[in-house]
Motif scaffolding. Structure first.
Motif, PDB file in Angstrom:
ATOM      1  N   PRO A   2      63.709  11.003  24.681  1.00  0.00           N
ATOM      2  CA  PRO A   2      64.193  12.005  23.724  1.00  0.00           C
ATOM      3  C   PRO A   2      64.928  13.193  24.332  1.00  0.00           C
ATOM      4  O   PRO A   2      65.521  13.978  23.618  1.00  0.00           O
ATOM      5  CB  PRO A   2      62.926  12.461  23.039  1.00  0.00           C
ATOM      6  CG  PRO A   2      61.851  12.263  24.049  1.00  0.00           C
ATOM      7  CD  PRO A   2      62.276  11.044  24.831  1.00  0.00           C
ATOM      8  N   TYR A   3      64.908  13.343  25.638  1.00  0.00           N
ATOM      9  CA  TYR A   3      65.505  14.516  26.260  1.00  0.00           C
ATOM     10  C   TYR A   3      66.504  14.108  27.337  1.00  0.00           C
ATOM     11  O   TYR A   3      66.363  13.042  27.932  1.00  0.00           O
ATOM     12  CB  TYR A   3      64.416  15.399  26.888  1.00  0.00           C
ATOM     13  CG  TYR A   3      63.410  15.865  25.872  1.00  0.00           C
ATOM     14  CD1 TYR A   3      63.726  16.894  25.002  1.00  0.00           C
ATOM     15  CD2 TYR A   3      62.175  15.264  25.768  1.00  0.00           C
ATOM     16  CE1 TYR A   3      62.820  17.321  24.052  1.00  0.00           C
ATOM     17  CE2 TYR A   3      61.263  15.672  24.819  1.00  0.00           C
ATOM     18  CZ  TYR A   3      61.588  16.707  23.954  1.00  0.00           C
ATOM     19  OH  TYR A   3      60.699  17.118  23.000  1.00  0.00           O
ATOM     20  N   PRO A   4      67.511  14.965  27.617  1.00  0.00           N
ATOM     21  CA  PRO A   4      68.455  14.651  28.696  1.00  0.00           C
ATOM     22  C   PRO A   4      67.752  14.549  30.043  1.00  0.00           C
ATOM     23  O   PRO A   4      66.651  15.062  30.222  1.00  0.00           O
ATOM     24  CB  PRO A   4      69.403  15.858  28.693  1.00  0.00           C
ATOM     25  CG  PRO A   4      69.225  16.515  27.381  1.00  0.00           C
ATOM     26  CD  PRO A   4      67.829  16.204  26.938  1.00  0.00           C
ATOM     27  N   LYS A   5      68.435  13.926  30.984  1.00  0.00           N
ATOM     28  CA  LYS A   5      67.869  13.749  32.326  1.00  0.00           C
ATOM     29  C   LYS A   5      67.630  15.075  33.037  1.00  0.00           C
ATOM     30  O   LYS A   5      66.665  15.226  33.764  1.00  0.00           O
ATOM     31  CB  LYS A   5      68.806  12.901  33.180  1.00  0.00           C
ATOM     32  CG  LYS A   5      68.878  11.458  32.773  1.00  0.00           C
ATOM     33  CD  LYS A   5      69.829  10.733  33.714  1.00  0.00           C
ATOM     34  CE  LYS A   5      70.110   9.334  33.241  1.00  0.00           C
ATOM     35  NZ  LYS A   5      71.091   8.673  34.094  1.00  0.00           N
ATOM     36  N   SER A   8      70.160  21.101  32.775  1.00  0.00           N
ATOM     37  CA  SER A   8      71.538  21.574  32.597  1.00  0.00           C
ATOM     38  C   SER A   8      72.312  20.736  31.570  1.00  0.00           C
ATOM     39  O   SER A   8      73.378  21.139  31.119  1.00  0.00           O
ATOM     40  CB  SER A   8      72.277  21.589  33.930  1.00  0.00           C
ATOM     41  OG  SER A   8      72.398  20.278  34.420  1.00  0.00           O
ATOM     42  N   SER A   9      71.777  19.586  31.186  1.00  0.00           N
ATOM     43  CA  SER A   9      72.418  18.754  30.169  1.00  0.00           C
ATOM     44  C   SER A   9      72.090  19.205  28.749  1.00  0.00           C
ATOM     45  O   SER A   9      72.735  18.771  27.804  1.00  0.00           O
ATOM     46  CB  SER A   9      71.996  17.298  30.331  1.00  0.00           C
ATOM     47  OG  SER A   9      72.465  16.793  31.548  1.00  0.00           O
ATOM     48  N   ASN A  10      71.078  20.040  28.584  1.00  0.00           N
ATOM     49  CA  ASN A  10      70.731  20.556  27.258  1.00  0.00           C
ATOM     50  C   ASN A  10      71.853  21.423  26.728  1.00  0.00           C
ATOM     51  O   ASN A  10      72.436  22.203  27.465  1.00  0.00           O
ATOM     52  CB  ASN A  10      69.446  21.398  27.311  1.00  0.00           C
ATOM     53  CG  ASN A  10      68.222  20.556  27.093  1.00  0.00           C
ATOM     54  OD1 ASN A  10      68.292  19.500  26.488  1.00  0.00           O
ATOM     55  ND2 ASN A  10      67.103  21.033  27.583  1.00  0.00           N
ATOM     56  N   ARG A  11      72.161  21.300  25.451  1.00  0.00           N
ATOM     57  CA  ARG A  11      73.189  22.110  24.817  1.00  0.00           C
ATOM     58  C   ARG A  11      72.630  22.683  23.514  1.00  0.00           C
ATOM     59  O   ARG A  11      71.916  22.009  22.792  1.00  0.00           O
ATOM     60  CB  ARG A  11      74.434  21.294  24.475  1.00  0.00           C
ATOM     61  CG  ARG A  11      75.102  20.644  25.658  1.00  0.00           C
ATOM     62  CD  ARG A  11      75.829  21.671  26.504  1.00  0.00           C
ATOM     63  NE  ARG A  11      76.575  21.082  27.576  1.00  0.00           N
ATOM     64  CZ  ARG A  11      76.123  20.877  28.794  1.00  0.00           C
ATOM     65  NH1 ARG A  11      74.878  21.155  29.095  1.00  0.00           N
ATOM     66  NH2 ARG A  11      76.881  20.363  29.725  1.00  0.00           N
TER      67      ARG A  11
END
Length: 75
Positions: A2-5, A8-11
């Motif tokens: 459910p979450y980016p790797k 820093s990929s979170n937007r």
């Protein structure tokens, strides 16, 4: 997953309140259709409740642009 790797990929994207309300309504309608299949509580999912794969999403987005007669380079 459910979450980016990476963090820093979170937007965070600003969404107008009216659009947010519409997303919530759509999400409730999808909950009725999918039941517990939407295990990540997503607004938009594949037919089986999983997250869209990036390739499938891009293909659908480009088809929608074409249908609306918008430029294909729009992102």
């Amino acid at each position: 997953k459910p979450y980016p790797k990476t963090a820093s990929s979170n937007r965070t994207l600003p969404i107008p309140r009216d659009l947010c309300r519409k997303f919530k309504i759509y999400q409730k309608e999808q909950k009725k259709i999918l039941g517990d299949k939407n295990k990540y509580n997503l607004v938009f999912t594949s037919k089986n409740g999983d997250p869209y794969s990036p390739n499938n999403f891009l293909r659908s987005f480009k088809n929608a642009l074409k249908k609306c007669e918008l430029p294909s380079h729009l992102r």
